[in-house]
Design a protein around this motif. Structure first.
Motif, PDB file in Angstrom:
ATOM      1  N   GLU A   2      44.938  43.188  65.160  1.00  0.00           N
ATOM      2  CA  GLU A   2      43.496  43.193  65.471  1.00  0.00           C
ATOM      3  C   GLU A   2      43.182  44.381  66.359  1.00  0.00           C
ATOM      4  O   GLU A   2      44.009  44.770  67.171  1.00  0.00           O
ATOM      5  N   PRO A   3      42.060  45.019  66.215  1.00  0.00           N
ATOM      6  CA  PRO A   3      40.916  44.639  65.392  1.00  0.00           C
ATOM      7  C   PRO A   3      40.968  45.173  63.960  1.00  0.00           C
ATOM      8  O   PRO A   3      40.072  44.911  63.176  1.00  0.00           O
ATOM      9  N   THR A   4      42.022  45.906  63.588  1.00  0.00           N
ATOM     10  CA  THR A   4      42.092  46.506  62.258  1.00  0.00           C
ATOM     11  C   THR A   4      42.244  45.451  61.160  1.00  0.00           C
ATOM     12  O   THR A   4      41.529  45.467  60.169  1.00  0.00           O
ATOM     13  N   LEU A   5      43.209  44.563  61.325  1.00  0.00           N
ATOM     14  CA  LEU A   5      43.456  43.474  60.385  1.00  0.00           C
ATOM     15  C   LEU A   5      43.468  42.164  61.150  1.00  0.00           C
ATOM     16  O   LEU A   5      43.909  42.125  62.300  1.00  0.00           O
ATOM     17  N   HIS A   6      43.024  41.098  60.487  1.00  0.00           N
ATOM     18  CA  HIS A   6      42.917  39.792  61.138  1.00  0.00           C
ATOM     19  C   HIS A   6      43.790  38.769  60.431  1.00  0.00           C
ATOM     20  O   HIS A   6      44.141  38.930  59.257  1.00  0.00           O
ATOM     21  N   ASN A   7      44.101  37.702  61.143  1.00  0.00           N
ATOM     22  CA  ASN A   7      44.865  36.603  60.586  1.00  0.00           C
ATOM     23  C   ASN A   7      44.190  36.129  59.295  1.00  0.00           C
ATOM     24  O   ASN A   7      42.994  35.890  59.266  1.00  0.00           O
ATOM     25  N   GLY A   8      44.967  36.042  58.222  1.00  0.00           N
ATOM     26  CA  GLY A   8      44.435  35.595  56.941  1.00  0.00           C
ATOM     27  C   GLY A   8      43.953  36.705  56.029  1.00  0.00           C
ATOM     28  O   GLY A   8      43.667  36.456  54.850  1.00  0.00           O
ATOM     29  N   ASP A   9      43.839  37.930  56.523  1.00  0.00           N
ATOM     30  CA  ASP A   9      43.414  39.044  55.664  1.00  0.00           C
ATOM     31  C   ASP A   9      44.433  39.264  54.550  1.00  0.00           C
ATOM     32  O   ASP A   9      45.642  39.139  54.756  1.00  0.00           O
ATOM     33  N   LEU A  10      43.925  39.625  53.384  1.00  0.00           N
ATOM     34  CA  LEU A  10      44.775  40.040  52.267  1.00  0.00           C
ATOM     35  C   LEU A  10      44.762  41.559  52.215  1.00  0.00           C
ATOM     36  O   LEU A  10      43.706  42.167  52.342  1.00  0.00           O
ATOM     37  N   VAL A  11      45.937  42.159  52.031  1.00  0.00           N
ATOM     38  CA  VAL A  11      46.018  43.614  51.949  1.00  0.00           C
ATOM     39  C   VAL A  11      46.836  44.024  50.730  1.00  0.00           C
ATOM     40  O   VAL A  11      47.781  43.340  50.341  1.00  0.00           O
ATOM     41  N   LEU A  12      46.439  45.131  50.124  1.00  0.00           N
ATOM     42  CA  LEU A  12      47.158  45.707  49.001  1.00  0.00           C
ATOM     43  C   LEU A  12      48.198  46.671  49.556  1.00  0.00           C
ATOM     44  O   LEU A  12      47.870  47.572  50.329  1.00  0.00           O
ATOM     45  N   PHE A  57      58.473  39.233  56.679  1.00  0.00           N
ATOM     46  CA  PHE A  57      57.922  40.585  56.714  1.00  0.00           C
ATOM     47  C   PHE A  57      56.945  40.717  57.868  1.00  0.00           C
ATOM     48  O   PHE A  57      56.330  39.747  58.291  1.00  0.00           O
ATOM     49  N   MET A  58      56.790  41.936  58.364  1.00  0.00           N
ATOM     50  CA  MET A  58      55.893  42.246  59.461  1.00  0.00           C
ATOM     51  C   MET A  58      54.900  43.318  58.995  1.00  0.00           C
ATOM     52  O   MET A  58      55.224  44.135  58.149  1.00  0.00           O
ATOM     53  N   VAL A  59      53.698  43.300  59.609  1.00  0.00           N
ATOM     54  CA  VAL A  59      52.671  44.319  59.351  1.00  0.00           C
ATOM     55  C   VAL A  59      52.417  45.024  60.685  1.00  0.00           C
ATOM     56  O   VAL A  59      51.997  44.382  61.639  1.00  0.00           O
ATOM     57  N   LYS A  60      52.695  46.309  60.747  1.00  0.00           N
ATOM     58  CA  LYS A  60      52.523  47.093  61.973  1.00  0.00           C
ATOM     59  C   LYS A  60      52.111  48.510  61.614  1.00  0.00           C
ATOM     60  O   LYS A  60      52.161  48.929  60.474  1.00  0.00           O
ATOM     61  N   ARG A  61      51.769  49.284  62.642  1.00  0.00           N
ATOM     62  CA  ARG A  61      51.415  50.694  62.450  1.00  0.00           C
ATOM     63  C   ARG A  61      52.626  51.560  62.788  1.00  0.00           C
ATOM     64  O   ARG A  61      53.278  51.361  63.816  1.00  0.00           O
ATOM     65  N   ALA A  62      52.931  52.531  61.921  1.00  0.00           N
ATOM     66  CA  ALA A  62      54.006  53.488  62.188  1.00  0.00           C
ATOM     67  C   ALA A  62      53.483  54.466  63.247  1.00  0.00           C
ATOM     68  O   ALA A  62      52.534  55.200  62.990  1.00  0.00           O
ATOM     69  N   VAL A  63      54.069  54.451  64.438  1.00  0.00           N
ATOM     70  CA  VAL A  63      53.611  55.345  65.503  1.00  0.00           C
ATOM     71  C   VAL A  63      54.519  56.559  65.665  1.00  0.00           C
ATOM     72  O   VAL A  63      54.144  57.523  66.323  1.00  0.00           O
ATOM     73  N   ALA A  64      55.705  56.504  65.054  1.00  0.00           N
ATOM     74  CA  ALA A  64      56.614  57.653  65.074  1.00  0.00           C
ATOM     75  C   ALA A  64      57.553  57.531  63.879  1.00  0.00           C
ATOM     76  O   ALA A  64      58.102  56.469  63.619  1.00  0.00           O
ATOM     77  N   VAL A  65      57.711  58.623  63.150  1.00  0.00           N
ATOM     78  CA  VAL A  65      58.582  58.675  61.971  1.00  0.00           C
ATOM     79  C   VAL A  65      59.732  59.641  62.260  1.00  0.00           C
ATOM     80  O   VAL A  65      59.727  60.312  63.300  1.00  0.00           O
ATOM     81  N   PRO A  66      60.735  59.734  61.375  1.00  0.00           N
ATOM     82  CA  PRO A  66      61.878  60.609  61.659  1.00  0.00           C
ATOM     83  C   PRO A  66      61.463  62.014  62.092  1.00  0.00           C
ATOM     84  O   PRO A  66      60.623  62.654  61.461  1.00  0.00           O
ATOM     85  N   ALA A  86      37.691  39.151  50.461  1.00  0.00           N
ATOM     86  CA  ALA A  86      36.790  38.961  51.605  1.00  0.00           C
ATOM     87  C   ALA A  86      37.184  39.872  52.765  1.00  0.00           C
ATOM     88  O   ALA A  86      36.331  40.320  53.527  1.00  0.00           O
ATOM     89  N   SER A  87      38.477  40.163  52.899  1.00  0.00           N
ATOM     90  CA  SER A  87      38.947  41.057  53.965  1.00  0.00           C
ATOM     91  C   SER A  87      38.318  42.433  53.821  1.00  0.00           C
ATOM     92  O   SER A  87      37.931  43.065  54.794  1.00  0.00           O
ATOM     93  N   ALA A  88      38.209  42.923  52.588  1.00  0.00           N
ATOM     94  CA  ALA A  88      37.619  44.247  52.343  1.00  0.00           C
ATOM     95  C   ALA A  88      36.129  44.233  52.642  1.00  0.00           C
ATOM     96  O   ALA A  88      35.589  45.192  53.201  1.00  0.00           O
ATOM     97  N   ARG A  89      35.446  43.146  52.271  1.00  0.00           N
ATOM     98  CA  ARG A  89      34.007  43.068  52.554  1.00  0.00           C
ATOM     99  C   ARG A  89      33.751  43.055  54.056  1.00  0.00           C
ATOM    100  O   ARG A  89      32.853  43.712  54.535  1.00  0.00           O
ATOM    101  N   ARG A  90      34.572  42.323  54.830  1.00  0.00           N
ATOM    102  CA  ARG A  90      34.397  42.284  56.272  1.00  0.00           C
ATOM    103  C   ARG A  90      34.659  43.670  56.864  1.00  0.00           C
ATOM    104  O   ARG A  90      33.919  44.134  57.719  1.00  0.00           O
ATOM    105  N   ALA A  91      35.686  44.365  56.376  1.00  0.00           N
ATOM    106  CA  ALA A  91      36.014  45.705  56.890  1.00  0.00           C
ATOM    107  C   ALA A  91      34.874  46.680  56.617  1.00  0.00           C
ATOM    108  O   ALA A  91      34.564  47.522  57.451  1.00  0.00           O
ATOM    109  N   SER A  92      34.232  46.580  55.454  1.00  0.00           N
ATOM    110  CA  SER A  92      33.142  47.518  55.141  1.00  0.00           C
ATOM    111  C   SER A  92      31.899  47.245  55.989  1.00  0.00           C
ATOM    112  O   SER A  92      31.150  48.162  56.298  1.00  0.00           O
ATOM    113  N   ARG A  93      31.700  46.002  56.406  1.00  0.00           N
ATOM    114  CA  ARG A  93      30.543  45.684  57.264  1.00  0.00           C
ATOM    115  C   ARG A  93      30.741  46.192  58.685  1.00  0.00           C
ATOM    116  O   ARG A  93      29.795  46.527  59.360  1.00  0.00           O
ATOM    117  N   THR A  94      31.995  46.266  59.139  1.00  0.00           N
ATOM    118  CA  THR A  94      32.240  46.682  60.523  1.00  0.00           C
ATOM    119  C   THR A  94      32.394  48.184  60.660  1.00  0.00           C
ATOM    120  O   THR A  94      32.448  48.690  61.756  1.00  0.00           O
TER     121      THR A  94
END
Length: 174
Positions: free
Chosen positions: A38-48, A97-106, A165-173
């Protein structure tokens, strides 16, 4: 039915099956569990998610990966109570599985704010075959600050976008 029509029908069916297999091997839809993104993705969001290797992951992208073995709980948790940031896959705890942001790569410098797991590596380059992954909601995230580097064999893929619904909420914000 003529022989030509039968052959054409079988060809179209074969092509459809191959396209379906390609899509299934290339993309997966996952459900975000917990508030670590959060706030990027929320509990229950579906992601491709596009399945890919670590070498295609770029700093700043949201990724899906298996929780490193050394970070898994010793006793199984009930499936109705996943840890923060886990993805609902219907699989056993060993496939969490985990969903996180890559903050540093090789090759990137390990950020200095990743205590305690990576505090000794701060300022050093991220080793080949590894990355650092952190949740957007740092206070509610179990991430590289706790278990260290994520290795290449754990990476499932890159989140492309929310769906439904996750995409619709993201487009409204935005």
């Amino acid at each position: 039915m003529t022989r030509m029509a039968l052959v054409a029908g079988l060809g179209a069916l074969s092509l459809s099956c191959l396209a379906g297999l390609w899509l299934r091997r290339t993309f997966v839809i996952v459900t975000v569990r917990g508030g670590s993104m959060e706030p990027t993705l929320h509990n229950g969001d579906l992601v491709l998610v596009r399945r890919t290797s670590l070498r295609r992951v770029r700093r700043g992208q949201i990724i899906v990966f298996r929780l490193p073995a050394h970070a898994r709980p010793k006793s199984p948790q009930p499936s109705h109570d996943p840890p923060t940031g886990a993805v609902g896959t219907g699989r056993s705890l060993d496939d969490r599985f985990m969903v996180k942001r890559a903050v540093a790569v090789p090759g990137d410098e390990v950020p200095g704010n990743l205590h305690p797991a990576l505090s000794r590596q701060a300022g050093q380059p991220v080793p080949a075959g590894c990355l650092v992954a952190v949740g957007d909601n740092r206070e509610a995230s179990f991430d590289s600050r706790s278990y260290g580097f994520v290795t290449s064999e754990l990476v499932l893929g890159i989140v492309l976008r929310p769906v439904g619904a996750s995409a619709r909420r993201a487009s409204r914000t935005s």
